[in-house]
Scaffold this motif. Structure first.
Motif, PDB file in Angstrom:
ATOM      1  N   UNK A   9       5.457  -7.556  -4.411  1.00  0.00           N
ATOM      2  CA  UNK A   9       5.501  -8.510  -5.531  1.00  0.00           C
ATOM      3  C   UNK A   9       4.874  -7.923  -6.790  1.00  0.00           C
ATOM      4  N   UNK A  10       4.778  -6.585  -6.826  1.00  0.00           N
ATOM      5  CA  UNK A  10       4.225  -5.888  -7.993  1.00  0.00           C
ATOM      6  C   UNK A  10       2.855  -6.443  -8.369  1.00  0.00           C
ATOM      7  N   UNK A  11       2.024  -6.690  -7.340  1.00  0.00           N
ATOM      8  CA  UNK A  11       0.720  -7.338  -7.533  1.00  0.00           C
ATOM      9  C   UNK A  11      -0.238  -6.511  -8.379  1.00  0.00           C
ATOM     10  N   UNK A  12      -1.011  -7.217  -9.187  1.00  0.00           N
ATOM     11  CA  UNK A  12      -1.947  -6.535 -10.102  1.00  0.00           C
ATOM     12  C   UNK A  12      -3.402  -6.780  -9.699  1.00  0.00           C
ATOM     13  N   UNK A  13      -3.617  -7.303  -8.500  1.00  0.00           N
ATOM     14  CA  UNK A  13      -4.989  -7.636  -8.081  1.00  0.00           C
ATOM     15  C   UNK A  13      -5.877  -6.384  -8.045  1.00  0.00           C
ATOM     16  N   UNK A  14      -7.188  -6.617  -8.062  1.00  0.00           N
ATOM     17  CA  UNK A  14      -8.137  -5.497  -7.983  1.00  0.00           C
ATOM     18  C   UNK A  14      -8.287  -4.997  -6.540  1.00  0.00           C
TER      19      UNK A  14
END
Ligand code: UDP
Length: 368
Positions: free
Chosen positions: A286-291
């Motif tokens: 989901x192209x996640x941007x989480x750290x």
């Protein structure tokens, strides 16, 4: 009184329930797990949808099926492009010009074809009878030995010579620099996760989770006129002809305080001395941007009756046994069998949906 008791809230059961409800029928959906969705169920771990029962990437060539799922969720433009690690080197999948360059340094289709065709000529078979013969006839010895043999034997717990040929035909062979794992026109991951699709399908329908059909078979069966059974067909018949073989999986999930662990959603490990078959890094679907990130090591395991059955092992012996169970199932007038386990078939999601839609159509043409 319900019209249908639907045993199993996976894709088959949920699509059937949805369609039957649209026709004005009353359905009760039960599942032995504590949630609906079967193996497409995702668990949200700190904002990341974790594919709890193995990675699911939706793909289909059928516009109707694509439109069907898009009623319930929008899809992102994820394209599955796994890489495989073999003897310390990284290769693109499926087998394409990038893979051939990594293997042999070939830069043109002509060069790659020359090598592959000569290997097929030397090692291939006219009528491949098993997975090994099929792979050698399709792609030659080098690709087979580098990227197929050990992965396959680890995945299935059997020699590649004892496995059906069709399994390897799932993977494309391409003379273009294209790492898309699928040839289908439509592909993606539902935005909001697969749970959104299941919730949409089951909206307004009676559901009971934590219910084991086999523990209360008579009481549950008496609640409805007909049963839609999506569990294991051999279990339905109390293993009367012996059990069918399945392959089970074990997942080891780890949350890491790192942004990007492996740079791809799917990394396969070909070598037999690595105990898992692949590592999934869920955020990349989901192209996640989480750290942070969540990774899952997937181990293939011997199946026993207490374990979850993931893959049917469709070799001749099991197919013969399945035909016996199927013959029994055809005598039932009030039970409909469907899905990977009830039909003992290595179905993908789009095929399950197609089959559920077909079965509901058949059911309603007959009974409405
Ligand atoms: N396969 C392989 N090497 C790989 C990936 C797949 O040899 O790196 C073979 C293996 O036999 C596997 C089959 O191709 O069972 C189908 O793979 P797919 O990724 O479609 O399987 P799934 O995702 O359903 O487990």
């Amino acid at each position: 009184m319900y019209d249908y008791l639907i045993v199993g809230a996976g894709l088959f059961g949920s699509v059937f329930a949805h369609e039957a409800t649209k026709k004005g029928k009353k359905c009760l959906v039960i599942d032995k797990r504590d949630h609906v969705g079967g193996n497409v169920y995702c668990e949200n771990v700190d904002g990341i949808n974790v594919h709890k029962y193995g990675a699911h990437i939706f793909h289909t060539n059928d516009k109707d099926i694509w439109d069907y799922v898009n009623q319930f969720a929008e899809f992102n433009n994820y394209v599955n492009s796994p890489v495989s690690i073999s003897k310390g080197k990284l290769y693109n999948l499926p087998f394409n010009m990038n893979t051939f360059y990594q293997l042999w340094g070939t830069k043109t289709p002509e060069e790659a074809k020359t090598i592959i065709e000569s290997q097929i000529k030397e090692f291939g078979y006219k009528n491949p009878k098993n997975l090994e013969e099929q792979a050698l006839s399709l792609i030659g010895k080098d690709v087979y030995e580098t990227l197929i043999k050990e992965y396959t034997e680890k995945q299935w717990g059997k020699k590649a010579t004892e496995l059906p040929a069709f399994i390897i035909k799932r993977l494309p062979v391409r003379y273009t620099f294209n790492n898309n794992y699928f040839n289908d026109a439509y592909q993606g991951i539902p935005i909001g996760g697969y749970n959104k699709i299941i919730d949409g399908l089951l909206k307004g329908i009676d559901i009971k989770t934590n219910v084991d059909f086999f523990k209360e078979k008579d009481t549950l069966s008496s609640l409805a006129k007909k049963i839609v059974f999506t569990g294991k067909i051999d279990e339905f018949y109390n293993y009367e002809y012996g059990n069918l073989e399945y392959r089970s999986l074990r997942f080891e999930n780890t949350k890491l305080e790192t942004e990007n662990y492996q740079g791809n959603a799917v990394v396969n490990y070909n070598d037999s001395n690595v105990p898992y078959t692949r590592i999934i890094e869920h955020k990349h679907f989901e192209f996640g941007k989480q750290k942070h990130t969540v990774i899952t090591k997937e181990f293939s395991e011997q199946w026993t009756t207490e374990k979850e059955a993931y893959y049917p092992i469709n070799n001749d012996e099991n197919q013969k046994k399945y035909q016996e169970y199927k013959a029994l199932s055809l005598q039932e007038s009030d039970v409909i069998f469907g899905g990977r386990l009830a039909e003992y078939k290595y179905y993908d999601m789009h095929q399950i949906i197609a089959s559920a839609l077909q079965k509901t159509k058949k059911e309603f043409n007959e009974s409405v």
